[in-house]
Design a protein around this motif. Sequence first.
Motif, PDB file in Angstrom:
ATOM      1  N   MET A 280       1.130  -1.354  -0.157  1.00 15.53           N
ATOM      2  CA  MET A 280       0.083  -0.215  -0.166  1.00 15.53           C
ATOM      3  C   MET A 280       0.838   1.484  -0.414  1.00 15.53           C
ATOM      4  SD  MET A 280      -2.196  -1.837   2.743  1.00 15.53           S
ATOM      5  CE  MET A 280      -4.553   0.200   1.944  1.00 15.53           C
ATOM      6  N   SER A 281      -0.280   1.902  -0.351  1.00 12.91           N
ATOM      7  CA  SER A 281       1.173   3.875  -0.086  1.00 12.91           C
ATOM      8  C   SER A 281       1.377   3.738   1.179  1.00 12.91           C
ATOM      9  CB  SER A 281       0.209   4.839  -0.451  1.00 12.91           C
ATOM     10  OG  SER A 281       0.042   4.827  -2.014  1.00 12.91           O
ATOM     11  N   GLU A 282       1.136   3.456   2.004  1.00 11.07           N
ATOM     12  CA  GLU A 282       1.071   3.493   3.944  1.00 11.07           C
ATOM     13  C   GLU A 282       2.368   2.920   4.064  1.00 11.07           C
ATOM     14  OE1 GLU A 282      -3.434   4.558   3.021  1.00 11.07           O
ATOM     15  OE2 GLU A 282      -1.596   2.813   2.675  1.00 11.07           O
ATOM     16  N   ASN A 283       2.567   1.913   3.381  1.00  8.29           N
ATOM     17  CA  ASN A 283       3.852   1.218   4.113  1.00  8.29           C
ATOM     18  C   ASN A 283       4.733   1.079   2.436  1.00  8.29           C
ATOM     19  OD1 ASN A 283       2.733  -0.894   2.165  1.00  8.29           O
ATOM     20  ND2 ASN A 283       2.699  -2.790   3.772  1.00  8.29           N
ATOM     21  N   MET A 284       4.983   2.562   2.355  1.00  6.90           N
ATOM     22  CA  MET A 284       5.935   2.319   0.779  1.00  6.90           C
ATOM     23  C   MET A 284       5.381   1.422  -0.418  1.00  6.90           C
ATOM     24  SD  MET A 284       7.634   4.598   0.430  1.00  6.90           S
ATOM     25  CE  MET A 284       8.853   5.025  -1.604  1.00  6.90           C
ATOM     26  N   ALA A 285       4.323   0.579   0.145  1.00  8.54           N
ATOM     27  CA  ALA A 285       4.547  -1.010  -0.863  1.00  8.54           C
ATOM     28  C   ALA A 285       5.066  -1.982  -1.048  1.00  8.54           C
ATOM     29  CB  ALA A 285       4.085  -0.419  -2.594  1.00  8.54           C
ATOM     30  N   TYR A 286       5.521  -1.714   1.109  1.00 14.89           N
ATOM     31  CA  TYR A 286       6.428  -3.205   0.562  1.00 14.89           C
ATOM     32  C   TYR A 286       5.783  -3.683   1.876  1.00 14.89           C
ATOM     33  CZ  TYR A 286      10.339  -4.906   2.766  1.00 14.89           C
ATOM     34  OH  TYR A 286      11.755  -5.947   3.186  1.00 14.89           O
ATOM     35  N   GLY A 287       5.179  -5.153   0.558  1.00 12.21           N
ATOM     36  CA  GLY A 287       4.312  -6.109   2.234  1.00 12.21           C
ATOM     37  C   GLY A 287       4.879  -6.871   2.118  1.00 12.21           C
ATOM     38  N   CYS A 288       4.275  -8.123   0.774  1.00  9.36           N
ATOM     39  CA  CYS A 288       4.267  -9.654   0.244  1.00  9.36           C
ATOM     40  C   CYS A 288       4.548  -9.493  -0.744  1.00  9.36           C
ATOM     41  CB  CYS A 288       3.026 -10.632   0.594  1.00  9.36           C
ATOM     42  SG  CYS A 288       2.442 -10.264   2.325  1.00  9.36           S
ATOM     43  N   PHE A 289       5.128 -10.791  -1.487  1.00 10.43           N
ATOM     44  CA  PHE A 289       5.953 -11.273  -2.720  1.00 10.43           C
ATOM     45  C   PHE A 289       6.131 -12.698  -3.018  1.00 10.43           C
ATOM     46  CE2 PHE A 289       8.682 -10.345  -6.489  1.00 10.43           C
ATOM     47  CZ  PHE A 289       8.010 -10.332  -6.903  1.00 10.43           C
ATOM     48  N   ASN A 290       5.347 -12.848  -4.119  1.00  9.52           N
ATOM     49  CA  ASN A 290       5.744 -14.225  -4.777  1.00  9.52           C
ATOM     50  C   ASN A 290       7.344 -13.956  -4.955  1.00  9.52           C
ATOM     51  OD1 ASN A 290       3.199 -16.191  -4.598  1.00  9.52           O
ATOM     52  ND2 ASN A 290       2.410 -14.644  -4.932  1.00  9.52           N
ATOM     53  N   LEU A 291       8.413 -14.813  -4.386  1.00  5.22           N
ATOM     54  CA  LEU A 291       9.706 -14.725  -4.856  1.00  5.22           C
ATOM     55  C   LEU A 291       9.247 -15.967  -6.946  1.00  5.22           C
ATOM     56  CD1 LEU A 291      12.167 -14.817  -2.603  1.00  5.22           C
ATOM     57  CD2 LEU A 291      12.203 -12.996  -4.146  1.00  5.22           C
ATOM     58  N   PRO A 292       9.782 -15.109  -7.785  1.00  6.01           N
ATOM     59  CA  PRO A 292      10.259 -16.283  -8.652  1.00  6.01           C
ATOM     60  C   PRO A 292      10.629 -17.471  -8.543  1.00  6.01           C
ATOM     61  CG  PRO A 292      11.286 -14.457  -9.681  1.00  6.01           C
ATOM     62  CD  PRO A 292      11.155 -14.312  -7.995  1.00  6.01           C
TER      63      PRO A 292
ATOM     64  N   GLY B 254      -2.781 -17.796  -6.658  1.00  5.69           N
ATOM     65  CA  GLY B 254      -4.060 -17.211  -5.961  1.00  5.69           C
ATOM     66  C   GLY B 254      -3.619 -15.950  -4.767  1.00  5.69           C
ATOM     67  N   THR B 255      -2.423 -15.567  -4.383  1.00  9.06           N
ATOM     68  CA  THR B 255      -2.045 -15.742  -2.991  1.00  9.06           C
ATOM     69  C   THR B 255      -1.152 -14.737  -3.157  1.00  9.06           C
ATOM     70  OG1 THR B 255       0.329 -16.610  -2.511  1.00  9.06           O
ATOM     71  CG2 THR B 255      -1.570 -17.788  -2.125  1.00  9.06           C
ATOM     72  N   VAL B 256      -0.915 -13.593  -2.574  1.00 10.69           N
ATOM     73  CA  VAL B 256       0.231 -12.225  -2.969  1.00 10.69           C
ATOM     74  C   VAL B 256       1.486 -12.465  -2.529  1.00 10.69           C
ATOM     75  CG1 VAL B 256      -1.923 -10.635  -3.010  1.00 10.69           C
ATOM     76  CG2 VAL B 256      -0.824 -11.290  -1.254  1.00 10.69           C
ATOM     77  N   GLY B 257       1.659 -14.224  -2.227  1.00 11.04           N
ATOM     78  CA  GLY B 257       2.969 -14.541  -1.588  1.00 11.04           C
ATOM     79  C   GLY B 257       3.194 -14.066   0.269  1.00 11.04           C
ATOM     80  N   LYS B 258       4.734 -14.195   0.834  1.00  9.53           N
ATOM     81  CA  LYS B 258       4.544 -14.564   1.915  1.00  9.53           C
ATOM     82  C   LYS B 258       5.243 -12.658   1.740  1.00  9.53           C
ATOM     83  CE  LYS B 258       6.643 -19.383   2.590  1.00  9.53           C
ATOM     84  NZ  LYS B 258       7.888 -19.484   2.025  1.00  9.53           N
ATOM     85  N   ALA B 259       5.187 -12.517   3.184  1.00  2.94           N
ATOM     86  CA  ALA B 259       5.811 -11.485   4.170  1.00  2.94           C
ATOM     87  C   ALA B 259       7.456 -11.014   3.519  1.00  2.94           C
ATOM     88  CB  ALA B 259       5.410 -11.188   5.529  1.00  2.94           C
ATOM     89  N   MET B 260       7.833  -9.798   2.771  1.00  2.00           N
ATOM     90  CA  MET B 260       9.129  -9.078   2.648  1.00  2.00           C
ATOM     91  C   MET B 260      10.305  -9.600   4.312  1.00  2.00           C
ATOM     92  SD  MET B 260       9.352  -8.531  -1.213  1.00  2.00           S
ATOM     93  CE  MET B 260      10.149  -7.087  -1.012  1.00  2.00           C
ATOM     94  N   PRO B 261      11.180  -9.182   3.926  1.00  3.01           N
ATOM     95  CA  PRO B 261      12.089  -9.626   4.913  1.00  3.01           C
ATOM     96  C   PRO B 261      11.839  -8.240   5.707  1.00  3.01           C
ATOM     97  CG  PRO B 261      13.165  -9.634   2.850  1.00  3.01           C
ATOM     98  CD  PRO B 261      11.941  -9.534   2.487  1.00  3.01           C
ATOM     99  N   ASN B 262      12.181  -8.459   7.108  1.00  2.00           N
ATOM    100  CA  ASN B 262      11.944  -7.751   8.102  1.00  2.00           C
ATOM    101  C   ASN B 262      10.770  -6.704   7.976  1.00  2.00           C
ATOM    102  OD1 ASN B 262      14.604  -8.263   9.117  1.00  2.00           O
ATOM    103  ND2 ASN B 262      15.220  -7.593   7.621  1.00  2.00           N
ATOM    104  N   ASN B 263       9.157  -7.923   8.003  1.00  2.00           N
ATOM    105  CA  ASN B 263       8.139  -7.184   7.558  1.00  2.00           C
ATOM    106  C   ASN B 263       7.139  -8.182   7.920  1.00  2.00           C
ATOM    107  OD1 ASN B 263       6.117  -5.522   6.714  1.00  2.00           O
ATOM    108  ND2 ASN B 263       5.986  -7.052   4.359  1.00  2.00           N
ATOM    109  N   GLU B 264       6.719  -7.574   9.221  1.00  2.00           N
ATOM    110  CA  GLU B 264       5.368  -9.045   9.779  1.00  2.00           C
ATOM    111  C   GLU B 264       3.985  -8.407   9.374  1.00  2.00           C
ATOM    112  OE1 GLU B 264       6.168  -8.880  14.057  1.00  2.00           O
ATOM    113  OE2 GLU B 264       7.141  -7.271  14.170  1.00  2.00           O
ATOM    114  N   VAL B 265       2.944  -9.393   8.677  1.00  2.00           N
ATOM    115  CA  VAL B 265       1.828  -9.845   8.884  1.00  2.00           C
ATOM    116  C   VAL B 265       1.145 -10.152  10.106  1.00  2.00           C
ATOM    117  CG1 VAL B 265       2.788 -11.337   6.963  1.00  2.00           C
ATOM    118  CG2 VAL B 265       0.647  -9.850   6.820  1.00  2.00           C
ATOM    119  N   ARG B 266      -0.172  -9.955  10.055  1.00  2.00           N
ATOM    120  CA  ARG B 266      -0.639 -10.627  10.180  1.00  2.00           C
ATOM    121  C   ARG B 266      -1.783 -10.724  10.418  1.00  2.00           C
ATOM    122  NH1 ARG B 266      -3.394  -8.556  15.551  1.00  2.00           N
ATOM    123  NH2 ARG B 266      -1.805  -6.726  16.005  1.00  2.00           N
TER     124      ARG B 266
END
Length: 557
Positions: free
Chosen positions: A335-347, A353-365
Motif C-alpha cells: 500500500m501507499s502507507e507501507n511504501m508498497a513493501y508488503g508481500c511478494f511471490n518470489l520467482p 491465488g496468493t500475493v506471496g509471503k511477507a517481505m524480509p523484516n516485515n510482519e504480517v498478521r
Amino acid sequence: METLPLAKFRQQVEQHPERVWLRQPRAGQLLNLRWQDVDEQARRLAAALQAMGCAPGDRVAIWGKNCAEWFISDLAIMMAGLVSVPLYPAQSATGLRYVLEHSKTKVLIIGRLDDLPDLNSAVPEQVIRIAMPLCDLPSQHDWATLQAKYAALPLAQLHQQSAEELATIVYTSGTTGNPKGVMHSPRTMAFAAAQAVAHMQINEDDRFFSYLPLSHVAERFMVEMASLFSGAPVSFAESLETFADDLRDVQPTVFFSVPRLWTRFQQGVLEKMPAAKLDKLLKLPLINRLVARKIRQALGLNAARIMITGAAPISRSLLTWYARLGLHLNEGYGMSENMAYGCFNLPGQIRHGTVGKAMPNNEVRISETGEILFRSRALMQGYYLEPEKTAETLIDGWLHTGDKGELDSDGYLTITGRVKDIFKTSKGKYVAPAPIEGLLAASELIEQVCLLGSGMDQPVALLELAPATGELAQAEIEQRLSEHLGHVNRQLLAHERVRFAYVVSQPWTIDNGCMTPTLKIRRNHLESLFAESLAALKPEQPVLWQAQHTQKIGEPA
C-alpha cells in the motif's frame, strides 16, 4: 541503519560516474544519462529552486509522464532539502488544485501530458511553474534555460538528509472522497528499496522499464528507488505510440505492470493468434517452445526474470495463461502507507491465488476481525494534516490495511476483499465481492467486472467487455457469458450466486469517474449509477445489455 537515498546516490556517482543510469528516447534518438550527468542536472535544478525562494521543507510538486527529468527533479528536490509531491498525469483539474492547495505546494514542475487541462482552474496563481522538455503548458521557467543558467552555479552543498524528516507526500488516488496525503521519510524509502533489492537479488546487470505513473508509490519504490539502490539502468518510453517498440528494444529483466495492462497484453497476442490456435500450438512438443519464445520476444519480455503484478487482483486464469508462455508473473501486495513493501511471490516460489509471503523484516498478521495488518520500518509517518485518520490506520505500530485476508500454514497471504466492500443482501447474508469478481474475470470476454448487491435479493455483476469482443456477434457473446456465469455460480454458495450480468455500454475510465488514476474501480460511484435501477429489474435471461435500457453511464440511476 539504511543508507538514505541521497547518500546512496552520491555513492553511485562517486563509484560509477561514467555508467549510464537513465535512457530516454526522444525524437528518434536515445539520450543516455550517466550517473554524473544526472548529478550535474539535479544540482543545477536544486540551485534554481533555492533561487526561486524555496526553503527546506517547502513543497515542490512533479506532474508529468515518466521520463529521465522526473527522476532528476525528484533528486533535485531532495538535494535542496525540499518535500516532493508527485501528481498523477491523468489528475483532474479539481483533484490537482485540491492537492496543490492542501500540500501548500510552492513550485510545480510540469512534464509531458496526454490531456492538457486549463491551468487557470487547476493551478493556484501563486504556484511557480517549471516546464520540463516536451511540456506544452505555459510556465515561467523552462528546463533548458534553467540548466544553462545554473551550469556554472550548481548546488555545491547538498542537504544532509536525516532518517525521519519528511521527504515526500504521496496522495492516494482514493476510491471515495478527497485523496489522503501519505507522508514518507528518507528512512522508509531506503528501507523498502534496500530490502527489496537484496530479497529479489537485483543488481547493476538488470534492466528496468519505467512507464506506470511515478506518482504511484509502487512504481517509485519498485523502479526509481530499486534502480537507485541496485545501480541498474532505467529506460523510458518515448510515447504511447512507440511503447511496444521501446519495450522490445529494452527487453527489461525486471518488469512491473498491473492486471488491466497484463490483460491488454494478452488481448494483443490473441488478436494476432486466436486462442484456439494458440492453445493447439502450445500443446505440441518442440513447437510450443518456439511459439512461446516468439511471443515473449514480441512482447519485449523474453529476458524478464521478475515480472511483478500488483495494485489490483489478477485472475488465476490469466496467471496460468502467461505461465504457459514461460512468463511466471510474481504477484505482490502493498500500500501507499507501507511504501508498497508488503508481500511478494518470489520467482520459483510462486503460489497462484496468493500475493506471496511477507517481505524480509516485515510482519504480517490477521486481526480478530480478519483484517490484514503490517508492521515494518517502511510504515508511513501518517496522513498529512489528518491526525484522526492517522490514528485510525496506525494503531500500536501496526498498519491497518482495510483489506481482509487469510494466511496459510506456509505464510502465503490471500486477499479476500476489502473490509468496507463486503455487502449484505436483503436476505441478511454477507457477500465478499472480490473472490467472485476474480472468478468472473477469468473469461477472456471480460475486461472489468464489479459486483453489486447491497440490499438486493442476489448479487448482480456489472461487466465491461474486452475490446476483442467487438468482432463477435451479440448472440455469441451472450451464450458464452451465460455459460461462464453458470460455471461460476456452481462454485458459489446459494446467497453468493450472481442473478444476472449487466453489460455496460461505455468503458470505465478515469475521465468518467469510474476509475481512479491507478486504474482501480470506484465501486461507490458505480453503485450510485446502477444499483437502484438494477435492483428493480427481474430478468429471465442471465445477460442484459445497457444499450437496451434507458440508463446511460454518467447519468443518475
